[in-house]
Design an enzyme around this catalytic site. Structure first.
Site, short mmCIF file in Angstrom:
data_model
loop_
_atom_site.label_atom_id
_atom_site.label_comp_id
_atom_site.label_asym_id
_atom_site.label_seq_id
_atom_site.Cartn_x
_atom_site.Cartn_y
_atom_site.Cartn_z
N HIS A 178 13.69 42.83 -121.84
CA HIS A 178 13.58 44.10 -122.56
C HIS A 178 13.48 43.89 -124.06
O HIS A 178 12.80 44.64 -124.76
CB HIS A 178 14.79 44.98 -122.23
CG HIS A 178 14.57 46.43 -122.45
ND1 HIS A 178 13.74 47.19 -121.66
CD2 HIS A 178 15.06 47.29 -123.39
CE1 HIS A 178 13.74 48.45 -122.09
NE2 HIS A 178 14.53 48.53 -123.14
N HIS A 226 12.62 54.52 -119.42
CA HIS A 226 14.05 54.55 -119.12
C HIS A 226 14.20 54.61 -117.60
O HIS A 226 14.90 55.46 -117.06
CB HIS A 226 14.73 55.73 -119.82
CG HIS A 226 15.86 55.30 -120.71
ND1 HIS A 226 17.06 55.95 -120.78
CD2 HIS A 226 15.98 54.24 -121.55
CE1 HIS A 226 17.86 55.33 -121.64
NE2 HIS A 226 17.22 54.29 -122.12
#
Length: 738
Positions: free
Chosen positions: A53, A99
């Site tokens: 990420h 998300h």
């Protein structure tokens, strides 16, 4: 869950870092880079900053190939968001973020904090956020679990966006079984700013202060970056502690205060960055890295809402609504006074130092002393080898539909979850706050005016997971092309894209193949449409128990409308307007909605795609719109010609008569590069004088009927029947009234 600290020796032998996403080889490499056995805090920082990420360790070799610059790009990937010059001293700023993992386990908060995070990315650049969009993908809508996710995720997006006062103007919602355990929640934010006021996330100048502002730090979202860089098992789905909790009212204060700083106190500001993935460590160390600086932070000065937090917890918390600023020495009180006016917690928590070390103190003790680069530039990069999945190497036979009752099929197609009316979802969003929204959700693209000008921005989000499942490269190019078609149909010239690359586990050769091939398609298409990639993110490991989602790059695209008078929508305007079909139609059904309806499957080789023809068709349509020859324009995508025709009639309750030299089934073909246009009769000669790839196929009629003649059939469908199917499908599944 409270983090229990371990000694460096215990870490070396018990290897808790394996649960944080680091491998043994990565632990050894990190120890070598910092010159000692990592302690508890240091190994925590590495786990966050070396996650996919944050470090893009598997995807960076792919991302580096993207085309990211043209004459309009003022700032590309690498900052909080990308910036494009739109003339007249203004710039548009936009970015999308995923998300997905948080929304799978805590759908309301996961979606809400996704919205909050992307808004902070925009105002950290100095831009005022003017619009939100989303791209959502869910599993089978008939399953109660999916219905729960839809309800809570939509509520989370609306709850946050509505409260902060930014309109949610558009988006897409797709349904496919591959997303059942891994829903996709991609949020996009668009902002406008003066192009000479761009801020960057950097911490330069020895002695300059680091100021923390916003919500107090708690234990929510600890190690969320690592959480987002792993796949799921059913047992792990209960890991709600890795999901953050959002407060949109705090964010509104934070946004207004930061925009006051960036707009009116520029002499005080060196850099500004939001605390997103990996929290305080990510924002601080990235700001130091960009400036090639050193940094020291005193963790006792960090505003905290929980007691006895460890350095690991403080640094890796992903508590929301927090920003980090680098402020010139001597201006600290000026900046703190602004934050005090907004009743925000703010504190000087550290300074830029000489050298290149990153140092943290806690209770007077040095708890971290590592080179900045050990957490940024020296993170590992893996050059994976992809392997073509068997389904691509040996595709199934082409799907050849048989249609005996075209009106029933047409009606059923309008009720397919991905096609069906989404207004029952998006009416929960405020699309008109700020009063700049010109074209509301439901058309091809959302349009928002640029205050003080005669111009507007069009924006859209598009993804085509089914197409990529059948051919990642071609499907990705089609995704970009559809986004561009949506903008062109609204009267806009594409400017650039942001993306969310939603894929499976990159350590699996087949999943990496999908990612690498998709990138090739995105590169080709962005060059074709002169719309570079200016920002984005990757979301890998979208798998549960080894089952991955369809490869799904989400393309967020923004375009410029030079004159408000050329804004075009998809709805029919008046009876007797002529209907033109732009582009050729072929029997393209593999991966289509019709295949899904009739077989329940997505199989075969993806149909051909002519990128050059697509580009020419878009240029033609935009030219005709700019010459005020078009009364309505709609791109053809899911469900093909007949679905698009029906959608154009619903708003004004106008029907149509068309005659096409196509087999009936081809009315549902999903051949790319096509538009439906309507032209007023008095403009027919001028339109046809453009000699574009358009064929006259019929006219709009006042009667609410769609009369269709194909090469093998003549049939008529009631507008009311089609509209009822279209509008009632989702509310029916969601057990609510339309």
């Amino acid at each position: 869950m409270v983090h229990v600290e371990m000694s460096p020796e215990a870490i070396a032998t018990q290897k808790p870092y394996l649960d944080l996403g680091l491998t043994e080889a990565e632990y050894d490499r990190f120890a070598e880079l910092i010159g000692h056995q990592p302690n508890d805090t240091e190994i925590g920082l590495a786990s966050g900053m070396w996650s996919e990420h944050c470090a893009y360790k598997y995807s960076k070799p792919v991302l580096r190939q993207f085309w990211t610059k043209n004459e309009r790009v003022l700032m590309g990937p690498g900052e909080g968001a990308g910036v494009i010059d739109i003339g007249e001293g203004k710039a548009v700023v936009f970015k999308a973020e995923s998300h997905n993992h948080p929304s799978a386990v805590e759908p309301y908060e996961g979606a809400a904090t996704g919205v909050g995070g992307i808004i902070r990315d925009i105002f950290s650049i100095g831009a005022k956020p003017v619009a939100m969009l989303d791209s959502l993908a869910f599993g089978d809508i008939e399953q109660p679990h999916t219905q729960h996710l839809v309800d809570r995720i939509v509520a989370g997006i609306g709850g946050y966006g509505n409260a902060i006062g930014i309109p949610t103007v558009g988006g897409e919602t797709n349904f496919d079984g591959s997303y059942t355990r891994n829903p996709l929640v991609n949020a996009m934010c668009v902002g406008i700013m003066d192009k000479d006021q761009i801020q960057k996330g950097k911490a330069a100048g020895v002695g300059n202060a680091l100021i923390y502002v916003g919500a107090k730090t708690g234990r929510d979202g600890i190690n969320g970056a690592s959480f987002a860089s792993g796949d799921f098992s059913d047992e792990e789905a209960a890991d709600r502690s890795a999901v953050q909790v959002g407060d949109p009212f705090m964010e509104k204060l934070l946004m207004d205060a930061c925009l006051e700083i960036t707009g009116h106190h520029q002499e005080a500001l060196v850099g500004i960055q939001d605390m997103g993935a990996a929290g305080l460590v990510s924002s601080s160390v990235e700001m130091a890295g960009k400036a090639n600086s050193g940094m020291v932070l005193d963790l006792d000065l960090i505003p905290q809402r929980e007691t006895e937090m460890t350095p690991f917890e403080i640094m890796l918390s992903e508590s929301q609504e927090r920003m980090l600023l680098c402020v010139r020495a001597g201006f600290e009180q000026e900046v703190l006074a602004v934050f005090a006016d907004y009743d925000l917690d703010a504190a000087i928590v550290g300074h830029v130092i000489a050298g290149h070390q990153y140092q943290l103190y806690h209770h007077g003790k040095l708890v971290c002393d590592v080179p900045v680069s050990s957490l940024t530039d020296d993170a590992p990069i893996y050059h994976q080898q992809g392997k073509m999945p068997k389904r691509l190497a040996q595709p199934a036979a082409d799907f050849d539909p048989i249609i005996t009752d075209p009106v029933q099929i047409w009606t059923d197609m309008m009720a397919m979850p991905t096609i069906a009316d989404k207004s029952s979802l998006y009416k929960r969003y405020d699309a008109q706050v700020q009063t700049n929204t010109v074209v509301l959700p439901g058309s091809d693209a959302a349009v928002t005016r640029i205050r003080g000008t005669h111009r507007a921005l069009a924006m859209t989000t598009d993804s085509k997971g089914r197409y990529l499942y059948l051919d990642p490269q071609v499907g990705a190019a089609m995704s970009v092309a559809e986004a561009a078609r949506n903008l062109v149909a609204s009267g806009a010239e594409p400017l650039g894209i942001t993306d969310c690359l939603n894929f499976g586990d990159p350590t699996k050769p087949e999943a990496f193949y999908e990612l690498a091939e998709a990138a090739k398609g995105i590169i080709a298409a962005t060059k074709a449409f002169n719309a570079p990639v200016i920002s984005g993110n990757v979301s890998l490991y979208n798998e549960t128990n080894g089952e991955a989602i369809y490869p799904t790059p989400m393309i967020g695209m923004v375009g410029l409308i030079e004159d408000l008078s050329t804004i075009t929508t998809a709805a029919f305007k008046q009876a007797d307007d002529l209907i033109y079909l732009v582009g050729e139609t072929h029997g393209d059904f593999n991966g289509s909605e019709l295949q899904k309806l009739q077989t329940g499957e997505v199989t075969g080789k993806l149909f051909d795609f002519d990128l050059e023809a697509e580009k020419q068709h878009q240029h033609f349509v935009l030219k005709a719109i700019r010459e005020h020859l078009i009364t309505a324009a709609h791109d053809l995508s899911d469900g093909g010609l007949l679905v698009a025709l029906a959608e154009m009639g619903f708003d004004a309750q106008l029907g149509a008569q068309i005659n096409v030299t196509l087999p009936t089934a081809w009315g549902f073909s999903e051949t790319q590069g096509r538009f439906l246009l309507t032209v007023a009769p008095e403009n027919q000669a001028a339109f046809e004088a453009l000699h574009g790839p358009a064929q006259l196929i019929g006219r709009v009629q006042a009667a609410p009927e769609f009369e269709v003649t194909t090469v093998n059939q003549h049939f008529s469908a009631s507008l009311q029947q089609l509209q009822t199917a279209f509008e009632e499908a989702l509310p029916c599944h969601m057990n609510q009234k339309a």
